[in-house]
Design a protein around this motif. Structure first.
Motif, PDB file in Angstrom:
ATOM      1  N   SER A  45       0.857  -1.188   0.000  1.00 53.69           N
ATOM      2  CA  SER A  45       0.000   0.000   0.000  1.00 53.69           C
ATOM      3  C   SER A  45       0.887   1.230   0.000  1.00 53.69           C
ATOM      4  N   GLN A  46       0.401   2.302  -0.622  1.00 56.85           N
ATOM      5  CA  GLN A  46       1.168   3.508  -0.720  1.00 56.85           C
ATOM      6  C   GLN A  46       0.950   4.332   0.535  1.00 56.85           C
ATOM      7  N   GLN A  47       2.000   4.911   1.027  1.00 59.57           N
ATOM      8  CA  GLN A  47       1.909   5.752   2.225  1.00 59.57           C
ATOM      9  C   GLN A  47       1.555   7.169   1.854  1.00 59.57           C
ATOM     10  N   GLY A  48       2.230   7.668   0.825  1.00 57.12           N
ATOM     11  CA  GLY A  48       2.083   9.076   0.515  1.00 57.12           C
ATOM     12  C   GLY A  48       1.269   9.313  -0.736  1.00 57.12           C
ATOM     13  N   GLU A  49       0.812  10.524  -0.825  1.00 55.65           N
ATOM     14  CA  GLU A  49       0.118  10.961  -2.027  1.00 55.65           C
ATOM     15  C   GLU A  49       0.814  12.203  -2.536  1.00 55.65           C
ATOM     16  N   GLU A  50       1.199  12.182  -3.798  1.00 56.72           N
ATOM     17  CA  GLU A  50       1.830  13.351  -4.379  1.00 56.72           C
ATOM     18  C   GLU A  50       0.795  14.196  -5.115  1.00 56.72           C
ATOM     19  N   ASP A  51       1.087  15.452  -5.138  1.00 55.78           N
ATOM     20  CA  ASP A  51       0.199  16.410  -5.780  1.00 55.78           C
ATOM     21  C   ASP A  51       1.061  17.485  -6.418  1.00 55.78           C
ATOM     22  N   PRO A  52       0.902  17.836  -7.707  1.00 54.76           N
ATOM     23  CA  PRO A  52      -0.085  17.246  -8.609  1.00 54.76           C
ATOM     24  C   PRO A  52       0.381  15.907  -9.156  1.00 54.76           C
ATOM     25  N   ASN A 104      14.924   1.334   7.630  1.00 57.95           N
ATOM     26  CA  ASN A 104      15.244   0.374   6.590  1.00 57.95           C
ATOM     27  C   ASN A 104      14.123   0.125   5.601  1.00 57.95           C
ATOM     28  N   LYS A 105      12.947   0.619   5.900  1.00 62.01           N
ATOM     29  CA  LYS A 105      11.826   0.373   5.001  1.00 62.01           C
ATOM     30  C   LYS A 105      11.289   1.692   4.484  1.00 62.01           C
ATOM     31  N   LEU A 106      11.242   1.834   3.167  1.00 62.86           N
ATOM     32  CA  LEU A 106      10.685   3.018   2.537  1.00 62.86           C
ATOM     33  C   LEU A 106       9.319   2.693   1.969  1.00 62.86           C
ATOM     34  N   VAL A 107       8.386   3.621   2.154  1.00 57.58           N
ATOM     35  CA  VAL A 107       7.059   3.493   1.559  1.00 57.58           C
ATOM     36  C   VAL A 107       6.883   4.667   0.613  1.00 57.58           C
ATOM     37  N   PHE A 108       6.656   4.368  -0.645  1.00 52.16           N
ATOM     38  CA  PHE A 108       6.630   5.382  -1.697  1.00 52.16           C
ATOM     39  C   PHE A 108       5.220   5.854  -1.992  1.00 52.16           C
ATOM     40  N   GLY A 109       5.152   7.109  -2.447  1.00 53.13           N
ATOM     41  CA  GLY A 109       3.912   7.626  -2.995  1.00 53.13           C
ATOM     42  C   GLY A 109       3.804   7.268  -4.464  1.00 53.13           C
ATOM     43  N   ALA A 110       2.745   7.753  -5.100  1.00 53.75           N
ATOM     44  CA  ALA A 110       2.480   7.400  -6.500  1.00 53.75           C
ATOM     45  C   ALA A 110       3.261   8.266  -7.478  1.00 53.75           C
ATOM     46  N   GLY A 111       3.836   9.358  -7.020  1.00 47.17           N
ATOM     47  CA  GLY A 111       4.708  10.160  -7.865  1.00 47.17           C
ATOM     48  C   GLY A 111       4.043  11.308  -8.590  1.00 47.17           C
ATOM     49  N   THR A 112       4.859  12.272  -8.958  1.00 47.46           N
ATOM     50  CA  THR A 112       4.461  13.398  -9.801  1.00 47.46           C
ATOM     51  C   THR A 112       5.281  13.337 -11.072  1.00 47.46           C
ATOM     52  N   ILE A 113       4.605  13.401 -12.212  1.00 50.24           N
ATOM     53  CA  ILE A 113       5.302  13.413 -13.501  1.00 50.24           C
ATOM     54  C   ILE A 113       5.563  14.868 -13.870  1.00 50.24           C
ATOM     55  N   LEU A 114       6.827  15.224 -13.987  1.00 46.59           N
ATOM     56  CA  LEU A 114       7.222  16.587 -14.338  1.00 46.59           C
ATOM     57  C   LEU A 114       7.738  16.622 -15.769  1.00 46.59           C
ATOM     58  N   TYR A 132       8.859  12.141 -10.018  1.00 47.33           N
ATOM     59  CA  TYR A 132       9.434  12.419  -8.705  1.00 47.33           C
ATOM     60  C   TYR A 132       8.566  11.746  -7.643  1.00 47.33           C
ATOM     61  N   PHE A 133       9.229  11.017  -6.760  1.00 46.13           N
ATOM     62  CA  PHE A 133       8.530  10.258  -5.729  1.00 46.13           C
ATOM     63  C   PHE A 133       9.001  10.693  -4.347  1.00 46.13           C
ATOM     64  N   CYS A 134       8.055  10.821  -3.437  1.00 44.87           N
ATOM     65  CA  CYS A 134       8.437  10.949  -2.039  1.00 44.87           C
ATOM     66  C   CYS A 134       8.336   9.562  -1.403  1.00 44.87           C
ATOM     67  N   ALA A 135       9.153   9.339  -0.402  1.00 42.36           N
ATOM     68  CA  ALA A 135       9.158   8.056   0.291  1.00 42.36           C
ATOM     69  C   ALA A 135       9.392   8.318   1.767  1.00 42.36           C
TER      70      ALA A 135
END
Lengths: 111, 112
Positions: free
Chosen positions: A1-8, A97-107, A87-90
């Protein structure tokens, strides 16, 4: 499951302009990281900000973190065509040791 | 310094066939990760190794996925049998310590 949500989800700007991407997350974190992914390539680490930091700079990158709002922003100044990427935040919890990524922003930076 | 190496870069298989991905981490990195990245999404962790021990495999679909990291260096991720929904990019990453991870280029799997 994704932790973060990127905007836009997607952002298109002209070369030389600034680009701002936002990330929101759900749980308490130890640190937050930003990664870049060029088309068809792996992810590249850009910058890490710890939970007790509020702002961090690296070259043309500026990251802010607001733990009270569980949000972060990535600012790229004076953008270049080569900045075109996803671009992804995590987020990382205690232990790191564990990264949870968001869905990303396409720039997309247009020259 | 050589980066994380993955092979193959691309793989097309029919459903129900087996497939295997290989990863060689950066020398000296004790921690190794396998991620799956679906189209338009961020990577999702499948399994994490500390040396040769799998310390987090909670997200690995164990009915069809398996992984190993013999001698705590190279790692192999296997899917048997593959399903249509397994089409994705499989990323390997390694880390010398907590926090910063170094990613390989990934293997793009297409299941037809």
């Amino acid at each position: 499951s994704q932790q973060g949500e990127e905007d836009p989800q997607a952002l298109s700007i002209q070369e030389g302009e600034n680009a701002t991407m936002n990330c929101s997350y759900k749980t308490s974190i130890n640190n937050l990281q930003w990664y870049r992914q060029n088309s068809g390539r792996g992810l590249v680490h850009l910058i890490l900000i710890r939970s007790n930091e509020r702002e961090k700079h690296s070259g043309r990158l500026r990251v802010t973190l607001d733990t009270s709002k569980k949000s972060s922003s990535l600012l790229i100044t004076a953008s270049r065509a080569a900045d075109t990427a996803s671009y992804f935040c995590a987020t990382s919890t205690v232990g790191g040791n564990k990264l949870v990524f968001g869905a990303g922003t396409i720039l997309r930076v247009k020259s | 310094e050589a980066g994380v190496v993955q092979s193959p870069r691309y793989k097309i298989i029919e459903k129900k066939q087996p497939v295997a991905f290989w990863c060689n981490p950066i020398s000296g990195h004790n921690t190794l990760y396998w991620y799956r990245q679906n189209l338009g999404q961020g990577p999702e962790l499948l399994i994490r190794y500390e040396n040769e021990e799998a310390v987090d495999d909670s997200q690995l679909p164990k009915d069809r996925f398996s992984a190993e990291r013999l001698k705590g260096v190279d790692s192999t991720l296997k899917i048997q049998p593959a399903e249509l929904g397994d089409s994705a990019v499989y990323l390997c990453a390694s880390s010398p310590r907590a926090y910063e991870q170094y990613f390989g280029p990934g293997t793009r799997l297409t299941v037809t």
